[in-house]
Design a protein around this motif. Structure first.
Motif, short mmCIF file in Angstrom:
data_model
loop_
_atom_site.label_atom_id
_atom_site.label_comp_id
_atom_site.label_asym_id
_atom_site.label_seq_id
_atom_site.Cartn_x
_atom_site.Cartn_y
_atom_site.Cartn_z
N GLN A 1 -9.24 -7.48 -13.95
CA GLN A 1 -8.88 -6.46 -12.96
C GLN A 1 -9.05 -6.98 -11.53
O GLN A 1 -8.29 -6.59 -10.63
N ALA A 2 -9.98 -7.88 -11.32
CA ALA A 2 -10.24 -8.42 -9.98
C ALA A 2 -9.05 -9.19 -9.42
O ALA A 2 -8.98 -9.42 -8.20
N ASP A 3 -8.11 -9.60 -10.25
CA ASP A 3 -6.93 -10.33 -9.77
C ASP A 3 -5.93 -9.42 -9.05
O ASP A 3 -5.01 -9.92 -8.40
N LEU A 4 -6.07 -8.11 -9.23
CA LEU A 4 -5.17 -7.17 -8.55
C LEU A 4 -5.57 -7.09 -7.07
O LEU A 4 -6.67 -6.65 -6.74
N PRO A 5 -4.68 -7.51 -6.16
CA PRO A 5 -5.04 -7.49 -4.73
C PRO A 5 -5.31 -6.07 -4.24
O PRO A 5 -4.68 -5.11 -4.68
N ALA A 6 -6.27 -5.96 -3.36
CA ALA A 6 -6.60 -4.66 -2.78
C ALA A 6 -5.37 -4.08 -2.09
O ALA A 6 -4.68 -4.76 -1.34
N GLY A 7 -5.10 -2.81 -2.36
CA GLY A 7 -3.98 -2.14 -1.72
C GLY A 7 -2.64 -2.32 -2.39
O GLY A 7 -1.65 -1.71 -1.98
N MET A 8 -2.56 -3.17 -3.43
CA MET A 8 -1.29 -3.38 -4.12
C MET A 8 -1.23 -2.49 -5.36
O MET A 8 -2.19 -2.39 -6.12
N ALA A 9 -0.09 -1.85 -5.56
CA ALA A 9 0.08 -0.96 -6.71
C ALA A 9 0.05 -1.76 -8.01
O ALA A 9 0.64 -2.84 -8.11
N TYR A 10 -0.63 -1.21 -8.99
CA TYR A 10 -0.78 -1.84 -10.30
C TYR A 10 0.58 -2.20 -10.90
O TYR A 10 0.81 -3.32 -11.34
#
Length: 276
Positions: free
Chosen positions: A67-76
């Motif tokens: 989950q940590a690979d999802l950049p902050a502020g970017m939609a899943y």
């Protein structure tokens, strides 16, 4: 059955609580049992899922990541569409989501593409909008059903007595596939109120109705057109009523609980058209 529903994660010991003999898990059982053995040994969910990727996902370079690979502020959904990586937490919700990706990659890719297209055009927004809502509803809580016509008539009318008692024997000819990973998570505990949203097939013409979608990957993916989703083509089905899916449903009084088996409203049902 006890487990943690905390999205932040679950304890390793919880993985052995999944009862793979349950009918809604039957299509996922063989692979699910093998993967939970890895999880019990401490393997992260994303790593376990990657070890079982089918060729369809491998060829696309699609994989599961923390989950940590999802950049902050970017939609899943936008991240998955752009990067072909599925952010995955170490919990039941994301584990079942991954299992559905492994078994039905075409449908999952189609749902993701629809969601990502809307996000690209309109942004995330406070509301998803009708297309994203429909795609998300099926992704989380959807199912497909093949069944004889009397079962369909009863289901669309929400005539629960006819659906589950009068025509009970016809369920032997039916095939019900639970697709929604959120539903699978809810069913880890014994409860009556879990409802799926059955996807109705696109009408072949104004005078012919084909309600059933073959419960396989290609057929499900093909049903998800923008035009079809605009009709909100779903009808609710309380899973506890399905013969063999709840121990108490052999008695008529079981279906008297209107909090679960809600009567129909006076409105037309999705995809119903006159045959005259």
């Amino acid at each position: 059955m006890v487990f943690s529903a905390d999205p932040a994660g679950v304890k390793d010991a919880d993985w052995q609580t999944v009862d793979w003999s349950r009918p809604w898990l039957a299509p996922l059982r063989a692979q699910g049992e093998l993967l939970t053995l890895q999880l019990q040994q401490g393997t992260a969910v994303h790593a376990a899922l990657n070890s079982a990727r089918p060729s369809a996902l491998q060829a696309l370079g699609q994989c599961f990541v923390p989950q940590a690979d999802l950049p902050a502020g970017m939609a899943y959904e936008a991240f998955i569409a752009a990067e072909r990586r599925v952010p995955t937490r170490d919990n039941f919700h994301d584990f079942f989501n991954g299992l559905v990706w492994l078994h039905y990659p075409e449908t999952k890719r189609r749902l993701n593409a629809l969601q990502a297209e809307v996000i690209a055009a309109q942004g995330v927004g406070a509301r998803r909008g009708p297309l994203r809502d429909a795609a998300t509803l099926f992704d989380e809580s959807g199912a497909v059903l093949q069944a004889p016509e009397p079962l369909w008539q009863a289901l669309l009318a929400r005539d629960w007595q006819a659906l589950f008692l009068t025509h009970r024997s016809l369920w032997q000819q039916a095939r019900l596939l639970v697709f929604g990973h959120a539903v699978m998570e809810k069913l880890l505990v014994d409860r009556m109120d879990v409802t799926v949203h059955v996807l109705l097939a696109p009408a072949l013409s104004s005078s012919q109705i084909d309600r059933s979608i073959v419960p396989d990957d290609a057929a499900m993916a093909a049903a998800f057109t923008r035009e079809h989703l605009a009709h909100k083509p779903f009808t609710p089905l309380p899973l506890s009523g399905v013969p063999g899916w709840h121990a108490g449903n052999t008695q008529a009084h079981f279906y008297a609980n209107q909090a679960v088996f809600r009567p129909a409203r006076q409105a037309h049902f999705p995809m119903e058209k006159s045959t005259t």
